[in-house]
Motif scaffolding. Structure first.
Motif, short mmCIF file in Angstrom:
data_model
loop_
_atom_site.label_atom_id
_atom_site.label_comp_id
_atom_site.label_asym_id
_atom_site.label_seq_id
_atom_site.Cartn_x
_atom_site.Cartn_y
_atom_site.Cartn_z
N MET A 1 6.05 -48.88 96.20
CA MET A 1 7.31 -49.25 95.53
C MET A 1 8.08 -50.25 96.37
N ASN A 2 8.96 -50.98 95.74
CA ASN A 2 9.68 -52.03 96.44
C ASN A 2 11.16 -51.69 96.68
N LYS A 3 11.46 -50.38 96.77
CA LYS A 3 12.85 -49.92 96.91
C LYS A 3 13.53 -50.44 98.17
N ASN A 4 12.73 -50.80 99.19
CA ASN A 4 13.36 -51.25 100.44
C ASN A 4 13.72 -52.73 100.43
N ILE A 5 13.35 -53.40 99.38
CA ILE A 5 13.64 -54.84 99.31
C ILE A 5 15.07 -55.05 98.83
N PRO A 6 15.89 -55.82 99.57
CA PRO A 6 17.30 -55.97 99.20
C PRO A 6 17.51 -56.68 97.86
N VAL A 7 18.52 -56.22 97.14
CA VAL A 7 18.87 -56.83 95.85
C VAL A 7 20.39 -57.02 95.80
N ILE A 8 20.83 -58.18 95.34
CA ILE A 8 22.25 -58.40 95.05
C ILE A 8 22.34 -58.65 93.54
N THR A 9 23.17 -57.86 92.86
CA THR A 9 23.32 -58.02 91.41
C THR A 9 24.68 -58.63 91.08
N ILE A 10 24.69 -59.47 90.05
CA ILE A 10 25.96 -60.00 89.53
C ILE A 10 25.95 -59.78 88.01
N ASP A 11 26.78 -58.88 87.55
CA ASP A 11 26.90 -58.64 86.11
C ASP A 11 28.22 -59.18 85.61
N GLY A 12 28.31 -59.31 84.30
CA GLY A 12 29.56 -59.77 83.70
C GLY A 12 29.29 -60.41 82.35
N PRO A 13 30.35 -60.74 81.62
CA PRO A 13 30.17 -61.35 80.30
C PRO A 13 29.73 -62.80 80.40
N SER A 14 29.34 -63.35 79.26
CA SER A 14 28.87 -64.72 79.20
C SER A 14 29.98 -65.70 79.62
N GLY A 15 29.61 -66.69 80.41
CA GLY A 15 30.56 -67.76 80.76
C GLY A 15 31.48 -67.43 81.93
N CYS A 16 31.19 -66.34 82.66
CA CYS A 16 32.07 -65.99 83.79
C CYS A 16 31.57 -66.64 85.08
N GLY A 17 30.48 -67.39 85.00
CA GLY A 17 29.99 -68.12 86.17
C GLY A 17 28.92 -67.39 86.95
N LYS A 18 28.46 -66.27 86.47
CA LYS A 18 27.54 -65.45 87.26
C LYS A 18 26.17 -66.12 87.47
N GLY A 19 25.69 -66.84 86.44
CA GLY A 19 24.37 -67.47 86.55
C GLY A 19 24.34 -68.53 87.64
N THR A 20 25.35 -69.41 87.60
CA THR A 20 25.42 -70.49 88.59
C THR A 20 25.53 -69.92 90.00
N ILE A 21 26.40 -68.93 90.16
CA ILE A 21 26.64 -68.37 91.49
C ILE A 21 25.41 -67.60 91.98
N ALA A 22 24.77 -66.86 91.09
CA ALA A 22 23.58 -66.10 91.50
C ALA A 22 22.50 -67.06 91.99
N GLN A 23 22.36 -68.17 91.29
CA GLN A 23 21.34 -69.15 91.66
C GLN A 23 21.67 -69.80 93.01
N LEU A 24 22.96 -70.15 93.20
CA LEU A 24 23.37 -70.78 94.47
C LEU A 24 23.22 -69.81 95.63
N LEU A 25 23.58 -68.54 95.38
CA LEU A 25 23.48 -67.54 96.45
C LEU A 25 22.00 -67.30 96.82
N ALA A 26 21.15 -67.23 95.82
CA ALA A 26 19.71 -67.03 96.08
C ALA A 26 19.19 -68.18 96.95
N LYS A 27 19.62 -69.38 96.62
CA LYS A 27 19.19 -70.56 97.38
C LYS A 27 19.66 -70.45 98.83
N LYS A 28 20.93 -70.08 99.02
CA LYS A 28 21.50 -69.98 100.37
C LYS A 28 20.76 -68.94 101.19
N LEU A 29 20.41 -67.83 100.55
CA LEU A 29 19.73 -66.74 101.26
C LEU A 29 18.23 -67.00 101.40
N GLY A 30 17.71 -67.90 100.56
CA GLY A 30 16.26 -68.13 100.52
C GLY A 30 15.56 -66.97 99.81
#
Ligand code: C5P
Length: 235
Positions: A1-30
Motif C-alpha cells: 500500500m502507498n499510505k506512507n506517501i505524502p499527499v496534499i489535497t485542495i478541495d473547494g467549489p469551481s473557480g476558487c483557484g484550486k486547480g492552478t494552485i495545486a498544479q503550481l504547488l506540485a511543480k514547486k515540490l516536484g
C-alpha cells in the motif's frame, strides 16, 4: 500500500483557484498532480458524446465499464492531456456542458466507486498534490495536509468567464454565474461525497487574492506544517 506517501489535497467549489494552485504547488515540490475534476469531466464528455441519458443507469454502467481514460502530465498553466477511448478531449472537457454532465454523473454512487482506485493509484513517490471536491474527505482521508478554498460566487464566475474567453469560447458572465450556482448546489447537496470541508482543513478565502497571493499563503502553511511530512523544511 502507498499510505506512507505524502499527499496534499485542495478541495473547494469551481473557480476558487484550486486547480492552478495545486498544479503550481506540485511543480514547486516536484510531486505528482491529480486534477480529479478532469476525470469526472471525461465521463461527462463520454456521456454527451454517446448521447446517453444519465438516468439510464444500465447503459451508464456499461459506458463506465468500458471507458478508457488516459491522463498525461502537462507543463504548469496547461491542462493535463486527457485521452478518452483514443480521442484527445483536453480542450473539449473544459466546456460548461461537460462540467454540468460531470456534476450530474458524479452524484451517482457507482460512477464514483468506479473512479476511486484510479485516483488512489496516482499516490506515488515522492508525493501527490490533488484538487477536487472530496479529495480530503473520501479519496485521501489520511492526506498529510488538507486545504479548502472558498471564494464568493460572483468572483468565481468572473474568473471562469475570463478563463473560457482566453480559450476562445463564446460565453456570457450571467450564464456562467447561473451554471456555477447550479453546479455548486448539486455538488454540495448530493448524498455521496458532497462538497464540504474535511474536519482538519486549512481554510483559505481566495476572493480578494490573486494567484501569487494564494500561492504564498499555501506555501506558508506547507512550511508551518513541515513536521507533518517528517522534515524540518519542505520548500
Ligand atoms: O473541478 P471541476 O469543475 O473540473 O469538476 C467538474 C465536476 O466534477 C464538479 O462540478 C463535480 O460535480 C465533479 N467532481 C467531483 N469530485 C471531484 C472533482 C470533481 O464530484 N473530486
Amino acid at each position: 500500500m502507498n499510505k506512507n506517501i505524502p499527499v496534499i489535497t485542495i478541495d473547494g467549489p469551481s473557480g476558487c483557484g484550486k486547480g492552478t494552485i495545486a498544479q503550481l504547488l506540485a511543480k514547486k515540490l516536484g510531486w505528482h498532480f491529480l486534477d480529479s475534476g478532469a476525470i469526472y469531466r471525461a465521463v461527462g464528455w463520454a456521456v454527451l458524446n454517446a448521447k446517453l441519458d444519465p438516468a439510464h443507469h444500465a447503459a451508464l454502467n456499461m459506458l463506465i465499464d468500458q471507458i478508457k481514460i488516459e491522463t498525461h502530465a502537462s507543463s504548469v498553466g496547461d491542462d493535463a492531456k486527457i485521452i478518452v477511448n483514443d480521442h484527445d478531449i483536453t480542450d473539449e472537457i473544459r466546456s460548461e456542458a461537460c462540467g454540468q454532465m460531470a456534476s450530474i454523473t458524479s452524484a451517482i454512487p457507482f460512477v464514483r466507486a468506479a473512479l476511486l482506485d484510479r485516483q488512489r493509484a496516482m499516490r506515488e513517490l515522492p508525493g501527490l498534490v490533488t484538487d477536487g471536491r472530496d479529495m480530503g474527505t473520501v479519496v485521501f482521508p489520511d492526506a498529510t495536509l488538507k486545504f479548502y478554498f472558498l471564494a464568493n460566487v460572483e468572483e468565481r464566475a468572473k474568473r471562469r468567464f475570463n478563463q473560457l474567453k482566453q480559450k476562445g469560447k463564446h460565453v456570457t458572465l450571467p450564464d456562467i454565474l447561473r451554471e456555477l450556482q447550479v453546479r455548486d448546489e448539486r455538488d454540495s447537496n448530493r448524498l455521496i461525497a458532497p462538497l464540504k470541508p474535511a474536519d482538519d482543513v486549512v481554510l483559505i478565502d481566495t476572493t480578494h487574492l490573486n494567484i501569487e497571493g494564494v500561492l504564498q499563503s499555501v506555501i506558508k502553511e506547507v512550511q508551518n506544517h513541515a513536521s507533518l511530512f517528517g522534515v524540518s523544511k519542505l520548500l
